[in-house]
Design a protein around this motif. Structure first.
Motif, PDB file in Angstrom:
ATOM      1  N   GLY A  87       3.742   4.279  -7.844  1.00  0.00           N
ATOM      2  CA  GLY A  87       2.643   3.402  -8.183  1.00  0.00           C
ATOM      3  C   GLY A  87       1.946   3.893  -9.437  1.00  0.00           C
ATOM      4  O   GLY A  87       2.549   4.545 -10.295  1.00  0.00           O
ATOM      5  N   SER A  88       0.669   3.633  -9.531  1.00  0.00           N
ATOM      6  CA  SER A  88      -0.089   4.022 -10.727  1.00  0.00           C
ATOM      7  C   SER A  88      -0.793   5.361 -10.552  1.00  0.00           C
ATOM      8  O   SER A  88      -1.567   5.763 -11.416  1.00  0.00           O
ATOM      9  N   ARG A  89      -0.516   6.059  -9.446  1.00  0.00           N
ATOM     10  CA  ARG A  89      -1.198   7.339  -9.216  1.00  0.00           C
ATOM     11  C   ARG A  89      -0.297   8.308  -8.452  1.00  0.00           C
ATOM     12  O   ARG A  89       0.407   7.924  -7.525  1.00  0.00           O
ATOM     13  N   VAL A  90      -0.338   9.559  -8.887  1.00  0.00           N
ATOM     14  CA  VAL A  90       0.394  10.619  -8.201  1.00  0.00           C
ATOM     15  C   VAL A  90      -0.576  11.761  -7.911  1.00  0.00           C
ATOM     16  O   VAL A  90      -1.509  12.014  -8.683  1.00  0.00           O
ATOM     17  N   TYR A  91      -0.344  12.449  -6.795  1.00  0.00           N
ATOM     18  CA  TYR A  91      -1.246  13.501  -6.332  1.00  0.00           C
ATOM     19  C   TYR A  91      -0.456  14.785  -6.101  1.00  0.00           C
ATOM     20  O   TYR A  91       0.691  14.750  -5.673  1.00  0.00           O
ATOM     21  N   HIS A 108       1.609   6.811  -4.512  1.00  0.00           N
ATOM     22  CA  HIS A 108       0.934   5.755  -3.755  1.00  0.00           C
ATOM     23  C   HIS A 108       1.354   4.407  -4.334  1.00  0.00           C
ATOM     24  O   HIS A 108       0.791   3.941  -5.321  1.00  0.00           O
ATOM     25  N   PRO A 109       2.391   3.773  -3.756  1.00  0.00           N
ATOM     26  CA  PRO A 109       2.892   2.517  -4.319  1.00  0.00           C
ATOM     27  C   PRO A 109       1.820   1.432  -4.402  1.00  0.00           C
ATOM     28  O   PRO A 109       0.970   1.314  -3.505  1.00  0.00           O
ATOM     29  N   PHE A 145       3.889   8.256  -0.161  1.00  0.00           N
ATOM     30  CA  PHE A 145       5.209   8.837   0.003  1.00  0.00           C
ATOM     31  C   PHE A 145       5.168  10.298  -0.428  1.00  0.00           C
ATOM     32  O   PHE A 145       4.474  10.653  -1.386  1.00  0.00           O
ATOM     33  N   VAL A 146       5.943  11.151   0.260  1.00  0.00           N
ATOM     34  CA  VAL A 146       6.206  12.489  -0.255  1.00  0.00           C
ATOM     35  C   VAL A 146       7.423  12.377  -1.167  1.00  0.00           C
ATOM     36  O   VAL A 146       8.466  11.862  -0.765  1.00  0.00           O
ATOM     37  N   LEU A 147       7.289  12.871  -2.396  1.00  0.00           N
ATOM     38  CA  LEU A 147       8.315  12.730  -3.414  1.00  0.00           C
ATOM     39  C   LEU A 147       8.757  14.102  -3.910  1.00  0.00           C
ATOM     40  O   LEU A 147       8.021  15.084  -3.785  1.00  0.00           O
TER      41      LEU A 147
END
Length: 495
Positions: A68-72, A93-94, A114-116
């Motif tokens: 999505g537009s954000r990764v953590y 976060h899709p 999702f865990v990536l």
């Protein structure tokens, strides 16, 4: 007389065992000097906390549907010394219409994260391998491995069961859960939660006991009249049964000194990553200065938080993971970036592992371009990298006058003491003593060839050419002038 001799022998054995118990083992982890947990005495030195250098651009940001537009990143990064490859476990976060949660066979949904998994050769450019494990939007050509929120991964070399070599904690709706994996990619987890609360969590391991430590949020904690984010600790000896969480770190009155109490402003602790070292732990809490809270849902856009304010990262220390001490002046060790940058508004979370590559230490983190509660857009959430010299979080510094540091008893795992120090323009010498302070012949300060340069892997040499003993604990004595001491270790020296 026989009874007296027996009593004396028993007393000597107990004393010897107690000495061994009190000693610190130098093996895989260095002895750091962020506090006095490994220091018996010192004179003429001052402790300096070194803020990180950060990059103006993120190393990874959302660019594929599963992100999505954000990764953590409260997750983990490990460096494979044999391959030279870095591995990252992070969360995406899709962006789905109406804020719907992504649907994947066998996944439970939770907060929709999702865990990536990603890999890198240089720690800056990251590849997303097509793992073929889980179908999303009609394709398995993605890097999806699990469905936790706030995933934190531990590579556990001590577990004899290869199926449990990797361990992960994370949260789903209403609870924290665990999972295990043989390869870090295929995960299985029990259906029962470890704690009935959920949000941010990080995982580490006590190197002395092997115990697993989960640092989690258990919201709300009422402190001085306000509900606050705080840090709680749950412990496990087997990664199955977990202790009841206990509160271990919360904002004090000094943290609230900036706030106008009549408006409800306050300080909270959003989350905390913890790194073990030979004598204790370093904590990296994200300090959240809340300027607005409980904003009604009618005023918020999709995905926007009702709590607003800024976050940055400080450094705290502990011997046991329970009792924590602040480092003064309570300044950020990872500060927000320039206004308008990807991390200019907040440092939301810190990786649950530090990476040591060559002469550098890297800690990856989640940066937010705006304050915590801003709408998306313009809010941007991406992953950045904080950088230090190797083990360079804190140093003990000496000026032109003679200074001295004496450690607690240390048990060396190999006969090779490695010193990380900057003595350019000064001098540093090392001596060795028995655990009770008696000198060891051939290892005096006077016999040590001095360090006069900046060297992160200096191996002290003495006139006798002898190597340090490994059959018993010993004390390391460091004499310094115009120099900085960062760490002691038993890591293999440079070839």
């Amino acid at each position: 007389m026989k009874h007296l001799l027996l009593f004396a022998s028993l007393a000597l054995a107990v004393s010897s065992t107690a000495e061994e118990t009190r000693s610190i083992t130098l093996k895989d982890l260095p002895l750091l000097f962020a506090d006095d947990s490994g220091v018996a005495s010192s004179s003429g030195v001052k402790r300096t906390v070194h803020p990180a250098r950060t990059r103006p651009q993120p190393v990874l940001e959302g660019s594929v549907p599963q992100e999505g537009s954000r990764v953590y990143l409260t997750g983990s990064v490990y460096h494979g010394e044999a391959t030279g490859l870095l591995s990252m476990w992070y969360a995406g976060h899709p962006d789905l219409p109406g804020g719907k949660k992504p649907k994947v066979a066998g996944f439970r949904g939770g907060k929709g994260n999702f865990v990536l998994y990603a890999t890198s050769k240089d720690g800056i450019t990251w590849e997303r391998p097509a793992l073929g494990l889980h179908e999303f939007q009609g394709s398995k050509a993605n890097n999806i491995i699990y469905d936790f929120h706030s995933p934190s991964v531990l590579l556990d070399a001590t577990d004899p069961d290869p199926a449990r070599r990797y361990k992960m904690l994370g949260s789903l709706t209403g609870a924290y859960y665990s999972a295990t994996s043989p390869d870090g990619l295929t995960w299985t987890g029990p259906k029962e939660p470890i704690v009935k609360s959920s949000d941010n969590i990080t995982l580490t391991q006590d190197p002395r006991t092997g115990e697993y430590l989960a640092f989690l949020r258990k919201y709300p904690t009422i402190i001085r009249g306000y509900p606050r984010r705080t840090v709680w600790l749950a412990r496990s000896k087997d990664f199955i049964a977990w202790s009841k969480p206990e509160l271990v770190f919360a904002p004090d009155e000094q943290d609230d000194a900036w706030a106008a109490a009549t408006t409800g402003q306050r300080t909270e602790v959003n989350n905390m990553s913890v790194f073990p070292h030979a004598a204790g732990f370093l904590g990296f809490p994200t300090i959240f200065r809340v300027t607005a809270t409980d904003r009604p849902a009618s005023e918020l856009s999709h995905g926007q938080s009702g709590t607003d304010g800024t976050l940055d990262v400080q450094l705290i220390t502990s011997v046991d993971g329970r009792q924590w001490q602040r480092t003064e002046k309570r300044e950020p060790i990872i500060a927000r970036g320039a206004a308008g940058g990807f991390d200019g508004g907040s440092i939301f979370g810190v990786c649950s592992t530090a990476v040591h590559v060559g002469d550098k230490t890297w800690v990856y983190y989640t940066g937010i371009s705006t304050t915590h509660g801003a709408p998306m857009p313009p809010k941007r959430i991406a992953i950045g990298r904080a950088e230090w010299r190797r083990h360079g979080f804190v140093s003990l510094d000496a000026g032109p006058e003679s200074a001295r540091v004496e450690t607690q008893p240390l048990r060396l795992s190999i006969s090779q003491l490695v010193v990380n120090a900057d003595a350019a323009g000064g001098e540093l010498r090392v001596g060795l003593q028995e655990a009770d302070g008696r000198p060891i012949a051939g290892f005096s300060l006077e016999e040590c060839m001095p360090l006069n340069v900046d060297d992160m892997r200096w191996t002290p040499k003495w006139g006798s050419s002898a190597t340090p003993p490994t059959d018993r604990p010993l004390r390391v004595v460091v004499a310094m002038k115009n120099s900085r001491l960062f760490s002691l270790s038993c890591a293999q020296p440079r070839p």
